[in-house]
Each structure stands twice: as C-alpha cells, then as structure tokens.
Motif scaffolding. Structure first.
Motif, mmCIF file in Angstrom:
data_model
loop_
_atom_site.group_PDB
_atom_site.id
_atom_site.type_symbol
_atom_site.label_atom_id
_atom_site.label_comp_id
_atom_site.label_asym_id
_atom_site.label_seq_id
_atom_site.Cartn_x
_atom_site.Cartn_y
_atom_site.Cartn_z
ATOM 1 N N MET A 88 0.830 -1.191 0.000
ATOM 2 C CA MET A 88 0.000 0.000 0.000
ATOM 3 C C MET A 88 0.873 1.252 0.000
ATOM 4 S SD MET A 88 -3.208 1.244 0.556
ATOM 5 C CE MET A 88 -4.218 1.971 1.784
ATOM 6 N N VAL A 89 1.886 1.291 0.844
ATOM 7 C CA VAL A 89 2.761 2.454 0.932
ATOM 8 C C VAL A 89 3.498 2.663 -0.391
ATOM 9 C CG1 VAL A 89 4.775 3.437 2.100
ATOM 10 C CG2 VAL A 89 3.008 2.288 3.428
ATOM 11 N N ALA A 90 3.963 1.574 -0.997
ATOM 12 C CA ALA A 90 4.683 1.688 -2.271
ATOM 13 C C ALA A 90 3.779 2.271 -3.353
ATOM 14 C CB ALA A 90 5.210 0.321 -2.696
ATOM 15 N N THR A 91 2.522 1.856 -3.378
ATOM 16 C CA THR A 91 1.579 2.383 -4.361
ATOM 17 C C THR A 91 1.347 3.867 -4.139
ATOM 18 O OG1 THR A 91 0.508 0.231 -4.402
ATOM 19 C CG2 THR A 91 -0.689 2.045 -5.402
ATOM 20 N N PHE A 92 1.249 4.257 -2.889
ATOM 21 C CA PHE A 92 1.061 5.673 -2.560
ATOM 22 C C PHE A 92 2.265 6.489 -3.030
ATOM 23 C CE2 PHE A 92 1.310 9.292 0.403
ATOM 24 C CZ PHE A 92 0.087 9.889 0.113
ATOM 25 N N ILE A 93 3.457 5.953 -2.862
ATOM 26 C CA ILE A 93 4.674 6.646 -3.306
ATOM 27 C C ILE A 93 4.693 6.778 -4.825
ATOM 28 C CG2 ILE A 93 7.200 6.467 -3.457
ATOM 29 C CD1 ILE A 93 7.064 5.201 -0.603
ATOM 30 N N VAL A 94 4.353 5.706 -5.537
ATOM 31 C CA VAL A 94 4.282 5.765 -7.000
ATOM 32 C C VAL A 94 3.251 6.809 -7.421
ATOM 33 C CG1 VAL A 94 3.637 4.488 -9.095
ATOM 34 C CG2 VAL A 94 5.100 3.417 -7.377
ATOM 35 N N GLN A 95 2.113 6.833 -6.729
ATOM 36 C CA GLN A 95 1.080 7.824 -7.039
ATOM 37 C C GLN A 95 1.625 9.235 -6.870
ATOM 38 O OE1 GLN A 95 -2.755 7.338 -5.066
ATOM 39 N NE2 GLN A 95 -3.051 9.539 -5.091
ATOM 40 N N LYS A 96 2.332 9.490 -5.786
ATOM 41 C CA LYS A 96 2.899 10.821 -5.544
ATOM 42 C C LYS A 96 3.905 11.204 -6.635
ATOM 43 C CE LYS A 96 0.813 12.348 -1.968
ATOM 44 N NZ LYS A 96 -0.142 13.448 -2.162
ATOM 45 N N ILE A 97 4.717 10.246 -7.059
ATOM 46 C CA ILE A 97 5.678 10.510 -8.136
ATOM 47 C C ILE A 97 4.935 10.860 -9.425
ATOM 48 C CG2 ILE A 97 7.396 9.416 -9.646
ATOM 49 C CD1 ILE A 97 8.300 7.814 -7.111
ATOM 50 N N LEU A 98 3.893 10.092 -9.737
ATOM 51 C CA LEU A 98 3.143 10.319 -10.972
ATOM 52 C C LEU A 98 2.378 11.640 -10.953
ATOM 53 C CD1 LEU A 98 1.741 6.746 -11.656
ATOM 54 C CD2 LEU A 98 3.386 7.994 -13.054
ATOM 55 N N LEU A 99 1.914 12.049 -9.786
ATOM 56 C CA LEU A 99 1.144 13.294 -9.706
ATOM 57 C C LEU A 99 2.010 14.522 -9.956
ATOM 58 C CD1 LEU A 99 -1.320 12.513 -6.776
ATOM 59 C CD2 LEU A 99 -1.838 12.698 -9.224
ATOM 60 N N ASP A 100 3.306 14.364 -9.804
ATOM 61 C CA ASP A 100 4.243 15.438 -10.104
ATOM 62 C C ASP A 100 4.582 15.370 -11.594
ATOM 63 O OD1 ASP A 100 6.327 17.451 -8.940
ATOM 64 O OD2 ASP A 100 7.450 16.136 -10.297
ATOM 65 N N ASP A 101 4.542 16.502 -12.279
ATOM 66 C CA ASP A 101 4.814 16.514 -13.725
ATOM 67 C C ASP A 101 6.190 15.949 -14.062
ATOM 68 O OD1 ASP A 101 2.330 17.567 -14.327
ATOM 69 O OD2 ASP A 101 3.043 19.641 -14.395
ATOM 70 N N VAL A 102 7.185 16.272 -13.261
ATOM 71 C CA VAL A 102 8.534 15.764 -13.505
ATOM 72 C C VAL A 102 8.552 14.241 -13.342
ATOM 73 C CG1 VAL A 102 10.934 15.801 -12.713
ATOM 74 C CG2 VAL A 102 9.631 17.930 -12.837
ATOM 75 N N GLY A 103 7.854 13.732 -12.335
ATOM 76 C CA GLY A 103 7.784 12.286 -12.111
ATOM 77 C C GLY A 103 7.079 11.565 -13.252
ATOM 78 N N LEU A 104 5.954 12.134 -13.705
ATOM 79 C CA LEU A 104 5.228 11.537 -14.829
ATOM 80 C C LEU A 104 6.113 11.510 -16.073
ATOM 81 C CD1 LEU A 104 2.571 10.423 -16.044
ATOM 82 C CD2 LEU A 104 1.979 12.794 -16.596
ATOM 83 N N ASP A 105 6.784 12.624 -16.355
ATOM 84 C CA ASP A 105 7.673 12.675 -17.519
ATOM 85 C C ASP A 105 8.803 11.659 -17.394
ATOM 86 O OD1 ASP A 105 6.152 14.667 -18.649
ATOM 87 O OD2 ASP A 105 7.510 16.295 -18.060
ATOM 88 N N TYR A 106 9.362 11.526 -16.183
ATOM 89 C CA TYR A 106 10.466 10.590 -15.965
ATOM 90 C C TYR A 106 10.013 9.156 -16.259
ATOM 91 C CZ TYR A 106 14.187 7.930 -13.754
ATOM 92 O OH TYR A 106 15.200 7.045 -13.533
#
Length: 123
Positions: free
Chosen positions: A1-19
């Motif tokens: 669950m925590v890992a999914t939340f972290i991935v979600q936070k990365i994706l919600l950031d434009d830089v993370g989504l682009d990466y």
C-alpha cells in the motif's frame, strides 16, 4: 500500500510523470507492477489500494504516449465489473475509473507512427 502511494505521488508530479514515461522500460515496469497489484486485488479486494492504483493509471493516461500504450495493457479487470462492489460506496474513485476508461478508449484519432511505446520496444 505504501509503495503504491509513493508511485502515485511521483506520478502526480509533472517531472515524475515525464520521468516514468520517458522510456518504454520505465513505463512498462510501472505498468507491470500496477497490473500485478490489480490481479492481487481481484483475489483480496481493498478499496483503499484500488483507489491509489486507479489514480496511478489515470495519471499515466495524462501522457499521450502512455495513454496509447494503456489501450493494450490496461488490465481487463478495470474494464469489466470485477471491482463494482469495491467501488459501490466510492463515487470519487468510480469517477476516476470512468475518466480513465474514457481517456484510454476515447477519441484520440488513429495512432500515429511512433505513437505509444511500441516503436521503442524493437529488439
């Protein structure tokens, strides 16, 4: 669950989504993990985890190449009624799922040569 939340936070950031969407390998690695989690949820449902997973897929669909790729790799269990009971009391997540399905199936026109990640996967 925590890992999914972290991935979600990365994706919600434009830089993370682009990466994540810069290379097919990164996109498909994230997609594979999310897909495995969807399969596990079919066995042992968790509406909280499903909410995070759907939000991750929805955010991926904001990237045009990722959205094109999701047309073929979005788990069928998110397209059918597998999680209807899980989502019954969660209108927000239901709306996210509807938006995701609309984005993936929606009117983006024919795939252009070089669209999606397929051209990057040539061996």
């Amino acid at each position: 669950m925590v890992a999914t939340f972290i991935v979600q936070k990365i994706l919600l950031d434009d830089v993370g989504l682009d990466y994540i969407c810069t290379t097919a390998e990164r996109f498909f690695a994230v997609g594979r993990v999310l897909g495995n989690m969807v399969a596990a949820l079919a066995e042992q449902p968790s509406s909280r985890l499903l909410k995070h997973i759907i939000r991750c897929y929805l955010r991926l669909s904001d990237n045009s190449r990722a959205c094109d790729a999701l047309r073929s790799c979005l788990p069928d269990m998110l397209r059918d009624a597998t999680f209807s009971a899980c989502l019954r009391d969660d209108p927000t997540t239901r709306r996210w799922l509807q938006q995701l399905l609309h984005n993936v199936q929606g009117p983006r026109g024919p795939l252009q040569a070089g669209g999606g990640f397929d051209h990057m996967l040539v061996n």
